[in-house]
Write an enzyme that holds these catalytic residues in place. Structure first.
Site, PDB file in Angstrom:
ATOM      1  N   ASP A 153      11.437   9.590  18.352  1.00 35.77           N
ATOM      2  CA  ASP A 153      11.040   8.683  18.919  1.00 35.77           C
ATOM      3  C   ASP A 153      11.715   8.405  19.309  1.00 35.77           C
ATOM      4  O   ASP A 153      11.418   7.901  20.722  1.00 35.77           O
ATOM      5  CB  ASP A 153       9.678   7.549  18.449  1.00 35.77           C
ATOM      6  CG  ASP A 153       9.206   6.713  19.324  1.00 35.77           C
ATOM      7  OD1 ASP A 153       8.795   7.478  20.616  1.00 35.77           O
ATOM      8  OD2 ASP A 153       9.198   5.493  19.503  1.00 35.77           O
ATOM      9  N   HIS A 207      -4.598   7.641  -3.595  1.00 34.76           N
ATOM     10  CA  HIS A 207      -5.414   6.652  -4.063  1.00 34.76           C
ATOM     11  C   HIS A 207      -4.731   4.710  -3.978  1.00 34.76           C
ATOM     12  O   HIS A 207      -3.459   5.535  -2.604  1.00 34.76           O
ATOM     13  CB  HIS A 207      -5.049   6.142  -5.406  1.00 34.76           C
ATOM     14  CG  HIS A 207      -5.954   7.923  -6.519  1.00 34.76           C
ATOM     15  ND1 HIS A 207      -5.062   8.810  -6.925  1.00 34.76           N
ATOM     16  CD2 HIS A 207      -6.802   7.767  -7.074  1.00 34.76           C
ATOM     17  CE1 HIS A 207      -6.150   9.465  -7.188  1.00 34.76           C
ATOM     18  NE2 HIS A 207      -8.113   8.417  -7.436  1.00 34.76           N
TER      19      HIS A 207
END
Length: 158
Positions: A125, A76
């Site tokens: 990363d 949701h």
């Protein structure tokens, strides 16, 4: 057995929470990014070439919590009213803990897990040039509060 995310024909559906009353809810998740000792040393002395790894990971985690419904098709769209991402450099890597809060109709467990996961991805990363073997480990919900099922804490977690 009935599945809440399947309709009577067995098709995937989003659970309708329209009639539920908003309540204050929170969830905490944790995870770990395992890094080589030289990466840990670089994190501690601030010499990672890409910059402030922990600051980038913290912001990435908060952003991840806010974008959870875009990533998980049956999640949701809820108001993320509070999100914190804490990172601690340890001997084996970086421990991550995220807590997400809302006053809405459904819980924020997925948002907390997404915050930890995205923060961990940002760390990988940022350090991949130093250590291609860094890995994300043990992402899990450790506690939740609010909603119909009340409070829960993972056994063995502080």
């Amino acid at each position: 057995m009935s599945f809440t995310h399947l309709d009577s024909s067995g098709n995937a559906r989003m659970v309708d929470v329209t009639d539920k009353q908003p309540t204050v809810r929170s969830a905490t998740a944790r995870g770990f990014v395992r890094c080589a000792p030289e990466v840990v040393a670089s994190l501690r002395d601030g010499s990672v070439p890409k910059g402030d790894v922990l600051a980038v990971a913290r912001i990435a985690g908060i952003q991840g919590a806010k974008r959870c419904a875009e990533l998980l098709p049956l999640a949701h769209i809820i108001g993320v009213h509070g999100a914190s991402v804490d990172l601690v450099v340890e001997d084996g890597g970086v421990a991550i803990e995220a807590t997400v809060r809302t006053a809405d109709r459904t819980g924020v467990e997925m948002e907390a897990l997404t915050a930890v996961s995205v923060a961990a991805l940002a760390i990988v990363d940022m350090v991949k040039g130093l250590d291609k073997s860094s890995s994300i480990e043990n992402v899990r919900i450790t506690a939740k509060e609010g909603g119909r099922s009340g409070s829960w804490k993972r056994p063995g977690e502080a």
